[in-house]
Structures are given as C-alpha cells and as structure tokens.
Design a protein around this motif. Structure first.
Motif, PDB file in Angstrom:
ATOM      1  N   CYS A 179      25.562   8.224  12.514  1.00  0.00           N
ATOM      2  CA  CYS A 179      24.632   7.205  13.024  1.00  0.00           C
ATOM      3  C   CYS A 179      24.181   7.920  14.505  1.00  0.00           C
ATOM      4  CB  CYS A 179      25.107   5.928  13.176  1.00  0.00           C
ATOM      5  SG  CYS A 179      23.753   4.637  13.657  1.00  0.00           S
ATOM      6  N   SER A 180      25.045   8.127  15.254  1.00  0.00           N
ATOM      7  CA  SER A 180      24.867   8.653  16.689  1.00  0.00           C
ATOM      8  C   SER A 180      23.951  10.041  16.712  1.00  0.00           C
ATOM      9  CB  SER A 180      25.994   8.723  17.614  1.00  0.00           C
ATOM     10  OG  SER A 180      26.725   9.781  16.943  1.00  0.00           O
ATOM     11  N   THR A 181      24.315  10.838  15.724  1.00  0.00           N
ATOM     12  CA  THR A 181      23.564  12.100  15.517  1.00  0.00           C
ATOM     13  C   THR A 181      22.021  11.874  15.265  1.00  0.00           C
ATOM     14  OG1 THR A 181      25.700  13.389  15.036  1.00  0.00           O
ATOM     15  CG2 THR A 181      23.564  14.454  14.387  1.00  0.00           C
ATOM     16  N   LEU A 182      21.809  10.859  14.641  1.00  0.00           N
ATOM     17  CA  LEU A 182      20.655  10.519  14.014  1.00  0.00           C
ATOM     18  C   LEU A 182      19.547  10.095  15.332  1.00  0.00           C
ATOM     19  CD1 LEU A 182      18.480   9.839  11.760  1.00  0.00           C
ATOM     20  CD2 LEU A 182      19.494   7.670  11.467  1.00  0.00           C
ATOM     21  N   PHE A 183      20.173   9.400  16.328  1.00  0.00           N
ATOM     22  CA  PHE A 183      19.318   9.104  17.548  1.00  0.00           C
ATOM     23  C   PHE A 183      19.167  10.289  18.118  1.00  0.00           C
ATOM     24  CE2 PHE A 183      21.105   4.893  16.874  1.00  0.00           C
ATOM     25  CZ  PHE A 183      20.147   4.027  17.418  1.00  0.00           C
ATOM     26  N   ALA A 184      20.065  11.154  18.359  1.00  0.00           N
ATOM     27  CA  ALA A 184      19.886  12.512  18.992  1.00  0.00           C
ATOM     28  C   ALA A 184      18.946  13.399  18.240  1.00  0.00           C
ATOM     29  CB  ALA A 184      21.012  13.573  19.112  1.00  0.00           C
ATOM     30  N   ALA A 185      18.966  13.472  17.042  1.00  0.00           N
ATOM     31  CA  ALA A 185      17.695  14.101  16.263  1.00  0.00           C
ATOM     32  C   ALA A 185      16.403  13.420  16.560  1.00  0.00           C
ATOM     33  CB  ALA A 185      18.298  14.505  14.728  1.00  0.00           C
ATOM     34  N   THR A 186      16.401  12.213  16.248  1.00  0.00           N
ATOM     35  CA  THR A 186      15.066  11.568  16.315  1.00  0.00           C
ATOM     36  C   THR A 186      14.501  11.823  18.010  1.00  0.00           C
ATOM     37  OG1 THR A 186      15.871   9.896  15.082  1.00  0.00           O
ATOM     38  CG2 THR A 186      13.829   9.441  16.522  1.00  0.00           C
ATOM     39  N   ALA A 187      15.367  11.746  19.127  1.00  0.00           N
ATOM     40  CA  ALA A 187      15.032  11.925  20.126  1.00  0.00           C
ATOM     41  C   ALA A 187      14.432  13.408  20.594  1.00  0.00           C
ATOM     42  CB  ALA A 187      16.195  11.800  21.163  1.00  0.00           C
ATOM     43  N   CYS A 188      14.858  14.472  20.087  1.00  0.00           N
ATOM     44  CA  CYS A 188      14.487  15.952  19.968  1.00  0.00           C
ATOM     45  C   CYS A 188      13.258  15.945  19.272  1.00  0.00           C
ATOM     46  CB  CYS A 188      15.467  16.794  19.272  1.00  0.00           C
ATOM     47  SG  CYS A 188      17.150  16.817  20.288  1.00  0.00           S
ATOM     48  N   ALA A 189      13.017  15.319  18.185  1.00  0.00           N
ATOM     49  CA  ALA A 189      11.781  15.254  17.604  1.00  0.00           C
ATOM     50  C   ALA A 189      10.785  14.663  18.316  1.00  0.00           C
ATOM     51  CB  ALA A 189      11.780  14.351  16.265  1.00  0.00           C
ATOM     52  N   ARG A 190      11.075  13.720  19.412  1.00  0.00           N
ATOM     53  CA  ARG A 190       9.920  13.141  20.310  1.00  0.00           C
ATOM     54  C   ARG A 190       9.966  14.089  21.473  1.00  0.00           C
ATOM     55  NH1 ARG A 190      13.018   8.414  19.660  1.00  0.00           N
ATOM     56  NH2 ARG A 190      14.119   8.795  21.754  1.00  0.00           N
ATOM     57  N   GLY A 191      10.543  15.134  21.488  1.00  0.00           N
ATOM     58  CA  GLY A 191      10.041  16.157  22.602  1.00  0.00           C
ATOM     59  C   GLY A 191      11.198  15.748  23.460  1.00  0.00           C
ATOM     60  N   GLU A 192      12.211  15.167  23.545  1.00  0.00           N
ATOM     61  CA  GLU A 192      13.297  14.775  24.658  1.00  0.00           C
ATOM     62  C   GLU A 192      14.360  15.961  24.395  1.00  0.00           C
ATOM     63  OE1 GLU A 192      14.343  10.908  24.472  1.00  0.00           O
ATOM     64  OE2 GLU A 192      12.259  10.128  24.359  1.00  0.00           O
ATOM     65  N   ARG A 193      15.429  15.639  25.157  1.00  0.00           N
ATOM     66  CA  ARG A 193      16.687  16.702  24.862  1.00  0.00           C
ATOM     67  C   ARG A 193      17.759  15.846  24.679  1.00  0.00           C
ATOM     68  NH1 ARG A 193      18.394  19.043  29.356  1.00  0.00           N
ATOM     69  NH2 ARG A 193      20.051  19.957  28.373  1.00  0.00           N
ATOM     70  N   ALA A 194      18.929  16.290  24.041  1.00  0.00           N
ATOM     71  CA  ALA A 194      19.995  15.522  23.808  1.00  0.00           C
ATOM     72  C   ALA A 194      20.975  16.531  23.698  1.00  0.00           C
ATOM     73  CB  ALA A 194      20.036  15.192  22.294  1.00  0.00           C
ATOM     74  N   VAL A 195      22.264  16.003  24.071  1.00  0.00           N
ATOM     75  CA  VAL A 195      23.448  16.983  24.275  1.00  0.00           C
ATOM     76  C   VAL A 195      24.594  16.297  23.488  1.00  0.00           C
ATOM     77  CG1 VAL A 195      25.341  18.129  25.768  1.00  0.00           C
ATOM     78  CG2 VAL A 195      22.744  17.766  26.481  1.00  0.00           C
ATOM     79  N   ILE A 196      25.427  16.907  22.717  1.00  0.00           N
ATOM     80  CA  ILE A 196      26.553  16.366  21.981  1.00  0.00           C
ATOM     81  C   ILE A 196      27.940  17.235  22.206  1.00  0.00           C
ATOM     82  CG2 ILE A 196      27.532  16.154  19.441  1.00  0.00           C
ATOM     83  CD1 ILE A 196      24.907  16.226  18.388  1.00  0.00           C
ATOM     84  N   PHE A 197      28.886  16.512  22.678  1.00  0.00           N
ATOM     85  CA  PHE A 197      30.114  16.896  23.037  1.00  0.00           C
ATOM     86  C   PHE A 197      31.090  16.816  21.846  1.00  0.00           C
ATOM     87  CE2 PHE A 197      28.097  16.768  27.217  1.00  0.00           C
ATOM     88  CZ  PHE A 197      28.476  18.097  27.823  1.00  0.00           C
ATOM     89  N   THR A 198      31.348  17.692  21.282  1.00  0.00           N
ATOM     90  CA  THR A 198      32.221  17.360  19.965  1.00  0.00           C
ATOM     91  C   THR A 198      33.731  17.849  20.084  1.00  0.00           C
ATOM     92  OG1 THR A 198      32.489  18.086  17.609  1.00  0.00           O
ATOM     93  CG2 THR A 198      31.473  19.488  18.788  1.00  0.00           C
ATOM     94  N   PHE A 199      34.734  16.873  20.105  1.00  0.00           N
ATOM     95  CA  PHE A 199      36.139  17.285  20.394  1.00  0.00           C
ATOM     96  C   PHE A 199      36.996  17.412  19.078  1.00  0.00           C
ATOM     97  CE2 PHE A 199      34.939  15.421  24.303  1.00  0.00           C
ATOM     98  CZ  PHE A 199      35.886  16.004  25.127  1.00  0.00           C
ATOM     99  N   ASP A 200      36.476  16.654  18.162  1.00  0.00           N
ATOM    100  CA  ASP A 200      37.216  16.404  16.689  1.00  0.00           C
ATOM    101  C   ASP A 200      36.722  17.391  15.706  1.00  0.00           C
ATOM    102  OD1 ASP A 200      38.461  14.498  18.119  1.00  0.00           O
ATOM    103  OD2 ASP A 200      37.229  13.042  17.359  1.00  0.00           O
ATOM    104  N   GLU A 201      35.749  17.875  15.514  1.00  0.00           N
ATOM    105  CA  GLU A 201      35.110  18.517  14.431  1.00  0.00           C
ATOM    106  C   GLU A 201      34.490  19.957  15.138  1.00  0.00           C
ATOM    107  OE1 GLU A 201      32.392  17.021  11.710  1.00  0.00           O
ATOM    108  OE2 GLU A 201      31.221  15.916  13.183  1.00  0.00           O
ATOM    109  N   THR A 202      34.674  20.911  14.247  1.00  0.00           N
ATOM    110  CA  THR A 202      33.829  22.281  14.763  1.00  0.00           C
ATOM    111  C   THR A 202      32.513  21.955  14.606  1.00  0.00           C
ATOM    112  OG1 THR A 202      33.665  23.057  12.452  1.00  0.00           O
ATOM    113  CG2 THR A 202      35.745  23.375  14.092  1.00  0.00           C
ATOM    114  N   LYS A 203      31.745  22.915  15.279  1.00  0.00           N
ATOM    115  CA  LYS A 203      29.985  22.680  15.442  1.00  0.00           C
ATOM    116  C   LYS A 203      29.591  23.189  14.177  1.00  0.00           C
ATOM    117  CE  LYS A 203      26.503  25.150  17.892  1.00  0.00           C
ATOM    118  NZ  LYS A 203      26.126  26.175  18.863  1.00  0.00           N
ATOM    119  N   SER A 204      30.075  24.112  13.310  1.00  0.00           N
ATOM    120  CA  SER A 204      29.578  24.602  12.222  1.00  0.00           C
ATOM    121  C   SER A 204      29.698  23.230  11.200  1.00  0.00           C
ATOM    122  CB  SER A 204      30.306  25.690  11.530  1.00  0.00           C
ATOM    123  OG  SER A 204      31.708  25.407  11.381  1.00  0.00           O
ATOM    124  N   THR A 205      30.952  22.490  11.211  1.00  0.00           N
ATOM    125  CA  THR A 205      31.092  21.277  10.224  1.00  0.00           C
ATOM    126  C   THR A 205      30.186  20.308  10.679  1.00  0.00           C
ATOM    127  OG1 THR A 205      33.461  21.740   9.995  1.00  0.00           O
ATOM    128  CG2 THR A 205      32.684  19.591   9.481  1.00  0.00           C
TER     129      THR A 205
END
Length: 504
Positions: free
Chosen positions: A285-311
């Motif tokens: 759900c939080s990633t959906l907010f980030a992807a939608t913001a990027c589609a609007r031309g904004e920037r988003a940053v995700i810090f992932t501690f628990d899973e790998t970037k590829s996952t």
C-alpha cells in the motif's frame, strides 16, 4: 593569514557545522579519545586544509614516526607534502645504561628538554596551524598532575599572540578523565568508539566545551573511511535548511477506495504509520503511494531494511507497479539498508541527503521506511528509537515530505498481536491492517484509525491483492471483532458462503 577572532576550518565541513562555523583562530583546542578513534586523521585533515589555504602547518609527533604518519595519509589517498613533521621520540640510546640518570629524576630532565625542543621548532617555522600528538607522553614525563598542568599552561601562554591555532591530541591513557586539561583548552572535542552486540562498532563524537560559541551538542556518529573522517551530524543541525519549498497538494494512492478511506489523500509533511502483521499488505500500500507520486512527476525514496531490492521490485511488478522504469527515470530511489552496518546518525544523514533536489531540481515528496522493526535493529539501545525517530519526522515535516513508516506486529492472528515499539503517537495518520477468518478462509481488512489533519472514513473494509490488482471492498457491516482478529459474523450464513472467495 587569518586575523584574530576569525574562524578557520577544521578541514571537515560537517565538523565545522557542528562547531557553528569552525574553530576560532589563535586558540588551543583539545581533541581527545581512546586509541583508534581517529584523532590523528582529524589532525592531519586540519593541517591539510591549512596547506590548501596557503598556511604553514606543523605536526609534532611524540609517539609516532614519520613513516607511520605517511602510511596513515597514504591509506586515505593523501600526501603530507608541505606539512612539517617534527619527531620528538626518545633516541635509541635511551635504553643504554650510560644514558640513565643518577642524580636527577628523569622527568626533571626529559620533560624540560622535550618541551624546549618543541617550542624551538615552533619558533623556527612560525606555523599558523600546529598539531601536537600526544599529550599523554608529556603526562608520563611530568609524572605528577601539578608539573603537568604547569607545563600545559606554559604551552598555552607560549601560543598566545603567535597567530597560531594549535590542536592537542590526548589518547585518554590516564586512569581518570583529565578535567584540568579541559579547563585550560578553548574548546574540547571528544571522540568515542562503542562496541555493539552485533555488527560494526559505532564511532561518535561530541563537543564538550567551546568558549563563547553556540554549538550542536550531543553525540554525532562518524565513520573512518578512505578520504578521512565522515561525520553524520545530528539532525538538529539542519531543521530549517529546506523550509519554504513548494508544498504539493494532497498525495493520493491512485486507488479510489484507499484515498476515500484516508479522506481523499495524505497531506504533505505528515507521517503515516502502516501497522499490521507480516504479509498483510502494508508495504504494498505504501509503495502504491510512491509509484503514483512518481507518475505525477514527483520523487520518492524507499529505504528497505527487511527485504531485498529485487524482491520488492518483483512483488510490485506483479501488482502492476513498474519500479524499474521509475528508477531508471530518476523519480524513484530504492536504498537497501543492512541494519548491522549502519548507525542511527548515519541513517538520518542518508535520509537528509536522499530528499535533496536531484539534477532536475526536484526534491523528494515521499519517504518510505520499511520497516521500523529493521530500524530498531540498528539501535544500540531500544529506548533511543523514539527520540531518534521524533527528530527525523520533525525534520521531514519541516521539509514538506510525507513519510510512511511500516511496522510489522508480532503474531499473525488473534488478540496477541504486539508491536516492538509504540510509534502511533509519533504519526499523524495510522492505517491498520488485520487478518481475520471467515467461512474457512484467511482474509485481510484495512481501516484508518487516526488522521490528525482532517476527516477520514471510519469503516473497516476488506483488502485484497489479487490478479495484479489492489482491491478494497465494501465495509464489513456483517462482522464484529475484526480489529481484534476474532470476528463474529452477524449476517445471513448464506450470504457469507455466497461471497466466499470474493470481496465482501
């Protein structure tokens, strides 16, 4: 040559910021710390900065040889060309029987001779910057506190009026903290190295004293790496550095039902806590907010501690979010963090740097920390987490950045769900996810239990992630007890079975 009462750089911009602009010139400073904390490296950086500004520098070594100092510099990619190195190490014949004193105590001869040679070299070169490494050797030669204090006072008086800034290094080899020395110095910087139960050790510094100057107190994490000491100042040093940035409108997820739950979206500068057991859909759900913001031309940053970037990328792709394309466009940044190799100060520094405007001048509008459980693992003591997170969220709020905090609860079903820390009071919005059982199936529910800055829907809705979609169903009118994980169905049994496998 700098004039009296002006500031000179330490050679480290972050340390200059912590000190409120650098060092007041023509004063003496104490830099203390146990062996291996980085005192020599900081001292060399100070002299190299002077060389770059056309100032003469002198390194007086009472314990290390020139070869050792050159080796340290080489490890950082530096050259000591231009720095005068003066060795004051006992000659090899000091071990011979003929050189041992019989009528005088060694301290009466060696201390005076050592100090005399040091001052003669300073007078000969007339440097603007001096590093003396280290005072522990003078303390051993003095052998009693009174002689030692008098010697340090004599050194201080010698440097007064010479247009020279001196840094004295001390390795804390004495059994007690030398408060007398701290009282003589104009400023005191202390370096520390703290072992952790797991992972890399933690290095930190703090300003104990600085006469006539406001500085940033408290501990500041730092690393020693190739190129010198890299300091991560406490976030209090930059609370207002990005105030006044353009505030975006309400941030939407792109899913009409989720936005309706949240009262049409998330306000900029607020923090949202996604709370629930593992696998229930918080990160999605939080990633959906980030992807939608990027589609609007904004920037988003995700810090992932628990899973790998590829996952994370693979899971999001299955739900219709192309994070690879967003990364390649420069609108999304995914940073994988290893909790065992990072300190709280370093993480706060990473967040500060990540939200700065990119090459196109676009600052980040969304930061996702996934998860607070992983962030907690990077803390040396659990009680510090709330203070660290409070400072970080305040900073991001001042910058107009919306923050999503993911917290995984212990346990999957029932009333035993517990959180490792209560961060709900820190957050402006709280979105609660739950598993519940119905008609022999494990289902998911979502609700908004808190929103400080506006209205929100108070219903509990079913939440599904299926067939590449995120679906929020109708309110669960016929269920009671969903939030505690032990619901009771109050509707018609036939309706429950008819809706089996579908949205309620």
């Amino acid at each position: 040559m700098p004039t009296r009462e002006t500031d000179i750089s330490t050679g480290n911009p972050a340390l200059d910021d912590i000190l409120g602009g650098g060092l007041t010139c023509n004063r003496i400073y104490l830099l203390d710390g146990h062996p291996g904390t980085g005192k020599t490296t900081v001292g060399i950086q100070f002299l190299l900065d002077g060389i770059a500004r056309g100032e003469r520098g002198l390194y007086v070594s009472l314990s290390e040889t020139k070869n050792e100092l050159h080796a340290i510099a080489h490890s950082h990619g530096w050259t000591l060309d231009g720095i005068n190195i003066y060795e004051l190490i006992d000659a090899s014949d000091s071990l011979n029987a003929e050189s041992q004193y019989t009528m005088f105590h060694p301290s009466e001869v060696e201390l005076g001779e050592t100090t005399k040679r040091m001052l003669q070299e300073v007078e000969r070169l007339n440097p603007q910057r001096v590093v003396i490494d280290s005072l522990s050797e003078l303390r051993l030669l003095a052998q009693n506190p009174l002689r030692y204090r008098r010697q340090i006072l004599a050194l201080k008086q010698f440097f007064v009026g010479r247009d020279c800034t001196a840094i004295f290094l001390d390795d804390k080899t004495s059994s007690d903290t030398d408060l007398q020395l701290q009282s003589i110095a104009h400023g005191v910087i202390s370096l520390d190295r703290v072992p952790t139960d797991f992972g890399d050790e933690r290095r930190r510094l703090r300003i104990i004293k600085y006469r006539g100057r406001e500085f940033v107190g408290g501990w500041h994490d730092f690393h020693i790496e190739r190129g010198g000491v890299k300091i991560f100042p406490r976030i209090a040093t930059a609370n207002d550095e990005m105030n006044g940035r353009k505030q975006p409108t309400l941030l939407k997820s792109g899913n009409e039902s989720i936005d309706k739950l949240l009262g049409d979206g998330i306000a900029p500068g607020t923090s949202t806590l996604m709370l629930g057991p593992t696998g229930v859909g918080k990160s999605t759900c939080s990633t959906l907010f980030a992807a939608t913001a990027c589609a609007r031309g904004e920037r988003a940053v995700i810090f992932t501690f628990d899973e790998t970037k590829s996952t994370l990328i693979a899971r999001s792709t299955n739900l219709g979010m192309d994070l690879v394309q967003l990364e390649e466009s420069g609108k999304l940044e995914i940073i994988q963090v290893n909790p065992g190799d990072i300190t709280p100060g370093q993480f706060a520094h990473m967040v500060r740097q990540s939200i700065l405007p990119n090459q196109e001048g676009i600052p980040a509008s969304i930061v996702i920390i996934d998860s607070l459980n992983g962030y907690l693992s990077s803390m040396p003591e659990e009680r510090f987490l709330q203070i660290q997170m409070h400072e970080l969220l305040n900073y991001l709020a001042n910058c107009g950045v919306a923050t999503f905090l993911i917290v995984a609860q212990h346990g999957m079903l029932g009333p035993t769900n517990q959180t490792p820390i209560d961060a709900s009071y820190l957050s402006d919005n709280v979105v609660l996810f739950r598993y519940f059982e119905a008609a022999g199936e494990i289902r998911q529910a979502v609700s908004v239990v808190k929103k400080r800055d506006g209205r929100h829907e108070r219903s509990i809705r079913e939440f599904r992630m299926t067939n590449g979609e995120i679906i929020v169903g109708e309110p669960l009118y016929d269920f009671h007890g969903v939030l505690v994980g032990t619901p009771t169905y109050t509707g018609k049994p036939g309706d429950l079975l008819k809706n089996r496998g579908k949205d309620v």
